[in-house]
Design a protein around this motif. Structure first.
Motif, PDB file in Angstrom:
ATOM      1  N   GLY A  87       0.331  -1.338   0.377  1.00  0.00           N
ATOM      2  CA  GLY A  87      -0.407  -0.038  -0.163  1.00  0.00           C
ATOM      3  C   GLY A  87       1.197   1.299  -0.081  1.00  0.00           C
ATOM      4  N   TYR A  88       2.254   1.018   0.358  1.00  0.00           N
ATOM      5  CA  TYR A  88       2.909   2.400  -0.009  1.00  0.00           C
ATOM      6  C   TYR A  88       4.034   1.885  -1.175  1.00  0.00           C
ATOM      7  CZ  TYR A  88       1.130   3.328   5.379  1.00  0.00           C
ATOM      8  OH  TYR A  88       0.649   3.983   6.243  1.00  0.00           O
ATOM      9  N   HIS A  89       4.739   3.522  -1.326  1.00  0.00           N
ATOM     10  CA  HIS A  89       6.042   2.753  -2.348  1.00  0.00           C
ATOM     11  C   HIS A  89       7.310   3.420  -1.221  1.00  0.00           C
ATOM     12  CE1 HIS A  89       4.036   3.392  -6.028  1.00  0.00           C
ATOM     13  NE2 HIS A  89       3.005   4.786  -5.476  1.00  0.00           N
ATOM     14  N   LEU A  90       8.202   2.823  -1.572  1.00  0.00           N
ATOM     15  CA  LEU A  90       9.441   2.570  -1.287  1.00  0.00           C
ATOM     16  C   LEU A  90      10.553   3.375  -1.661  1.00  0.00           C
ATOM     17  CD1 LEU A  90      10.269   1.403   1.810  1.00  0.00           C
ATOM     18  CD2 LEU A  90      11.444  -0.599   0.177  1.00  0.00           C
ATOM     19  N   LEU A  91      10.631   4.681  -0.793  1.00  0.00           N
ATOM     20  CA  LEU A  91      12.127   5.162  -1.110  1.00  0.00           C
ATOM     21  C   LEU A  91      12.982   5.597  -0.143  1.00  0.00           C
ATOM     22  CD1 LEU A  91       9.792   8.489  -1.907  1.00  0.00           C
ATOM     23  CD2 LEU A  91      10.345   7.157  -3.272  1.00  0.00           C
ATOM     24  N   VAL A  92      14.224   6.010  -0.309  1.00  0.00           N
ATOM     25  CA  VAL A  92      15.085   6.149   0.602  1.00  0.00           C
ATOM     26  C   VAL A  92      15.916   7.130   0.627  1.00  0.00           C
ATOM     27  CG1 VAL A  92      15.995   3.787  -0.049  1.00  0.00           C
ATOM     28  CG2 VAL A  92      17.171   5.430  -1.749  1.00  0.00           C
ATOM     29  N   GLU A  93      16.310   7.767   1.432  1.00  0.00           N
ATOM     30  CA  GLU A  93      17.089   8.747   1.616  1.00  0.00           C
ATOM     31  C   GLU A  93      18.518   9.056   1.990  1.00  0.00           C
ATOM     32  OE1 GLU A  93      14.298  11.504   2.691  1.00  0.00           O
ATOM     33  OE2 GLU A  93      12.845  10.809   2.872  1.00  0.00           O
ATOM     34  N   LYS A  94      19.081  10.513   1.885  1.00  0.00           N
ATOM     35  CA  LYS A  94      19.738  10.512   1.533  1.00  0.00           C
ATOM     36  C   LYS A  94      21.036  10.033   3.500  1.00  0.00           C
ATOM     37  CE  LYS A  94      20.866  14.753  -0.187  1.00  0.00           C
ATOM     38  NZ  LYS A  94      21.309  16.457  -0.723  1.00  0.00           N
ATOM     39  N   ASN A  95      20.617  10.006   3.617  1.00  0.00           N
ATOM     40  CA  ASN A  95      21.166   9.257   4.785  1.00  0.00           C
ATOM     41  C   ASN A  95      20.644   8.231   5.189  1.00  0.00           C
ATOM     42  OD1 ASN A  95      17.980   8.498   5.839  1.00  0.00           O
ATOM     43  ND2 ASN A  95      18.609  10.633   8.027  1.00  0.00           N
ATOM     44  N   HIS A  96      20.883   7.238   4.341  1.00  0.00           N
ATOM     45  CA  HIS A  96      20.131   6.032   4.214  1.00  0.00           C
ATOM     46  C   HIS A  96      19.315   5.150   4.879  1.00  0.00           C
ATOM     47  CE1 HIS A  96      24.413   4.717   1.773  1.00  0.00           C
ATOM     48  NE2 HIS A  96      23.661   5.355   1.906  1.00  0.00           N
ATOM     49  N   SER A  97      17.959   5.942   5.570  1.00  0.00           N
ATOM     50  CA  SER A  97      17.015   5.605   5.720  1.00  0.00           C
ATOM     51  C   SER A  97      15.530   5.327   4.766  1.00  0.00           C
ATOM     52  CB  SER A  97      16.673   6.333   6.841  1.00  0.00           C
ATOM     53  OG  SER A  97      16.321   7.803   6.730  1.00  0.00           O
ATOM     54  N   PHE A  98      14.382   4.862   5.024  1.00  0.00           N
ATOM     55  CA  PHE A  98      13.737   4.132   4.640  1.00  0.00           C
ATOM     56  C   PHE A  98      12.767   5.554   4.701  1.00  0.00           C
ATOM     57  CE2 PHE A  98      14.666  -0.315   4.523  1.00  0.00           C
ATOM     58  CZ  PHE A  98      15.357   0.078   2.978  1.00  0.00           C
ATOM     59  N   THR A 109      10.983   2.460  -6.606  1.00  0.00           N
ATOM     60  CA  THR A 109      11.807   2.316  -5.489  1.00  0.00           C
ATOM     61  C   THR A 109      13.712   1.943  -6.470  1.00  0.00           C
ATOM     62  OG1 THR A 109      10.182   1.303  -4.079  1.00  0.00           O
ATOM     63  CG2 THR A 109      12.685   0.454  -3.924  1.00  0.00           C
ATOM     64  N   PHE A 110      12.875   1.300  -7.455  1.00  0.00           N
ATOM     65  CA  PHE A 110      14.572   1.716  -8.193  1.00  0.00           C
ATOM     66  C   PHE A 110      15.265   2.545  -8.791  1.00  0.00           C
ATOM     67  CE2 PHE A 110      14.435  -3.056 -10.392  1.00  0.00           C
ATOM     68  CZ  PHE A 110      13.764  -4.021  -9.094  1.00  0.00           C
ATOM     69  N   GLU A 111      14.704   3.374  -8.911  1.00  0.00           N
ATOM     70  CA  GLU A 111      15.110   4.721  -9.060  1.00  0.00           C
ATOM     71  C   GLU A 111      15.023   5.753  -8.037  1.00  0.00           C
ATOM     72  OE1 GLU A 111      11.927   6.746 -11.054  1.00  0.00           O
ATOM     73  OE2 GLU A 111      11.383   5.527 -12.850  1.00  0.00           O
ATOM     74  N   SER A 112      14.822   5.428  -7.267  1.00  0.00           N
ATOM     75  CA  SER A 112      15.030   6.382  -5.660  1.00  0.00           C
ATOM     76  C   SER A 112      16.204   5.722  -5.029  1.00  0.00           C
ATOM     77  CB  SER A 112      13.580   5.673  -4.536  1.00  0.00           C
ATOM     78  OG  SER A 112      14.074   6.471  -3.365  1.00  0.00           O
ATOM     79  N   VAL A 113      16.906   4.731  -5.822  1.00  0.00           N
ATOM     80  CA  VAL A 113      17.490   3.636  -5.488  1.00  0.00           C
ATOM     81  C   VAL A 113      18.968   4.012  -5.233  1.00  0.00           C
ATOM     82  CG1 VAL A 113      18.915   1.662  -4.688  1.00  0.00           C
ATOM     83  CG2 VAL A 113      16.503   1.292  -3.482  1.00  0.00           C
ATOM     84  N   VAL A 114      18.293   4.003  -6.916  1.00  0.00           N
ATOM     85  CA  VAL A 114      19.825   4.840  -8.091  1.00  0.00           C
ATOM     86  C   VAL A 114      20.021   6.327  -7.385  1.00  0.00           C
ATOM     87  CG1 VAL A 114      20.187   5.792 -10.207  1.00  0.00           C
ATOM     88  CG2 VAL A 114      19.361   3.129  -9.646  1.00  0.00           C
ATOM     89  N   ASP A 115      18.920   7.099  -7.608  1.00  0.00           N
ATOM     90  CA  ASP A 115      19.668   8.869  -6.936  1.00  0.00           C
ATOM     91  C   ASP A 115      20.372   9.004  -5.844  1.00  0.00           C
ATOM     92  OD1 ASP A 115      18.864  11.382  -7.007  1.00  0.00           O
ATOM     93  OD2 ASP A 115      17.729  11.024  -5.642  1.00  0.00           O
TER      94      ASP A 115
END
Lengths: 195, 277
Positions: A80-91, A109-115
């Protein structure tokens, strides 16, 4: 090739069964975080966490908002949620519009992880009956990451890996057992991608 | 396959835009979750065919009308009625009976978006016989969505899904009795709207404005970083009397916050707490 810092695995129909064949083989200590984005019904709740956790040596956690990303851990995207990652390596979790009719969307998520992780990514795309993840896997490859698809003939639903194959050339095309061996080899630092 | 653009805007540009928006309009996005905020900005640029950061920056700063659209687009406004039926089941069984002991019940929906959860709550209250002595305060940063929420009307196409959610959360009546179908819209009954107060409120900048017996803020904190989450949870704590309830989204928590000790857990799975001191 430089060592990778994160493994991200996407899949849809049939992919929980594939992960059930793979995750129990992994050792308790695994040198990089593994992030799983598997399409499933939100109503299943964190049942998958329970299913996987009971069979695996490596800890499997369903992601909570702002959870830090650590090695020795498998993270499951909550339904039910999109999963993104932050610069400080948290979700971070995100309840915005579906992408490719999916939330979580593998592409998101793939795009966010690559970023965040740039070329330090290993992307794996499994069986599925839609095309989510193909674009994201291409982005991982184009950004210098390492890419694997499940072989279409071993996929319950080959559409997802085939969609990726139609727009990019994955580094490897493997069956579930070979994917499992590939991951185990990472712990021994013998894999093709971080040799 | 989607055509979602890969990052057009980089991190420095996000920071620059955030700064310009704050100086020009007073909205502070600096403590928003960067991953989500950046993704939303890229989405706006793609949807409005804005080719460069310079052009976006100019448009946002020079054109207030566009800025209002920008705000509506970058803040997530996806919601539904009776979303997470299990949550509403717990409200119905555990929270509402406790609320019924108060002569006047005040409820705050913080970050109410287009209002679907406010109407869901009003339906539960009506069925418990409490609607007449409840006031539902519904706030959002975004004036546009508040106008939609206040209009009482929702797309008729969504009613099938909402009816299923309603049944799954233990609804015993005919959901379609609560609205009238008109030109593709489901217009909800006046008696719900009469108990609602819609008002702009910015969780980042504004203070507590009342005391409430129940605060609902579901899937709003996920768009904030830990610092801002902590600040907002403190604001909620300040807006609750002892025994007041706080309900967050399914993956949100107060455990890391500086006021966590003020609360006891009522339902761990559905993320409901109660203020104990």
């Amino acid at each position: 090739m430089e060592e990778k810092e994160v493994i991200i695995i996407g899949g849809s129909a049939g992919s929980i069964d594939v992960m059930m064949q793979i995750l129990p083989n992994l050792p308790e200590e695994f040198p990089v975080p593994i992030i799983l984005v598997l399409h499933r019904r939100p109503s299943i709740g964190n049942l998958s966490e329970i299913i996987f956790q009971n069979r695996c040596k490596i800890p499997v956690l369903e992601v909570e908002d702002k959870m830090p990303i650590m090695k020795n851990t498998v993270y499951l995207a909550p339904g039910g949620y999109h999963l993104l990652v932050e610069k400080n390596h948290s979700f971070s979790l995100d309840f915005s519009e579906k992408v490719n009719h999916s939330r979580p969307s593998i592409d998101v998520t793939f795009e966010s992880v690559v970023d965040i992780y740039n070329d330090k990514v290993i992307g794996i795309l499994l069986t599925g009956a839609n095309t989510d993840g193909a674009r994201g896997l291409k982005l991982i490859k184009d950004s210098g990451g390492y890419t694997i698809i499940q072989s279409p003939e071993t996929s319950m639903m080959p559409m997802m890996p085939e969609a990726a194959e139609s727009i990019m050339k994955p580094d490897q095309i493997l069956n579930p057992l070979e994917i499992s061996d590939f991951l185990i080899n990472i712990t021994k630092k013998k894999c093709d991608c971080c040799a | 396959m989607n055509n979602e653009a890969i990052n057009i805007i980089n991190d420095n540009e996000v920071e620059l835009l955030t700064d310009h928006i704050f100086k020009r309009y007073g909205y502070d996005f600096s403590d928003y979750s960067q991953a989500s905020f950046k993704r939303r900005i890229n989405r706006v640029m793609q949807n409005f065919k804005i080719p460069s950061f310079a052009e976006l920056d100019h448009k946002v700063i020079e054109n207030e009308q566009f800025f209002n659209v920008f705000i509506e687009e970058v803040t997530v406004n996806v919601t539904e009625m009776f979303r997470d039926p299990a949550f509403y089941k717990v409200l119905r069984k555990e929270v509402i009976p406790q609320l019924s002991t108060y002569p006047l019940i005040r409820i705050w929906h913080a970050g109410c978006s287009t209002g679907e959860e406010v109407y869901s709550m009003a339906i539960l209250l009506k069925e418990a016989g409490l609607l007449e002595r409840t006031l539902l305060y519904a706030t959002d940063i975004n004036q546009q969505v508040l106008e939609k929420a206040a209009s009482m009307s929702f797309p008729l196409d969504n009613m099938k899904e909402y009816t299923e959610n309603y049944i799954n959360c233990g609804g015993l009546f005919d959901f379609s009795d609560y609205y009238v179908a008109q030109y593709g819209k489901a217009v909800f009954l006046e008696e719900f709207r009469n108990r609602m107060v819609f008002s702009p409120h910015n969780l980042v900048l504004d203070q507590s404005f009342n005391e409430f017996n129940l605060i609902l803020c579901r899937n709003v904190l996920i768009y904030f970083n830990r610092d801002l989450q902590n600040k907002v949870i403190k604001l909620f704590s300040d807006s609750l009397p002892v025994l007041g309830y706080l309900a967050l989204g399914n993956k949100e928590s107060i455990s890391f916050s500086s006021v966590a000790d003020n609360f006891e857990t009522i339902n761990k799975q559905e993320r409901i707490w109660r203020k104990k001191k």
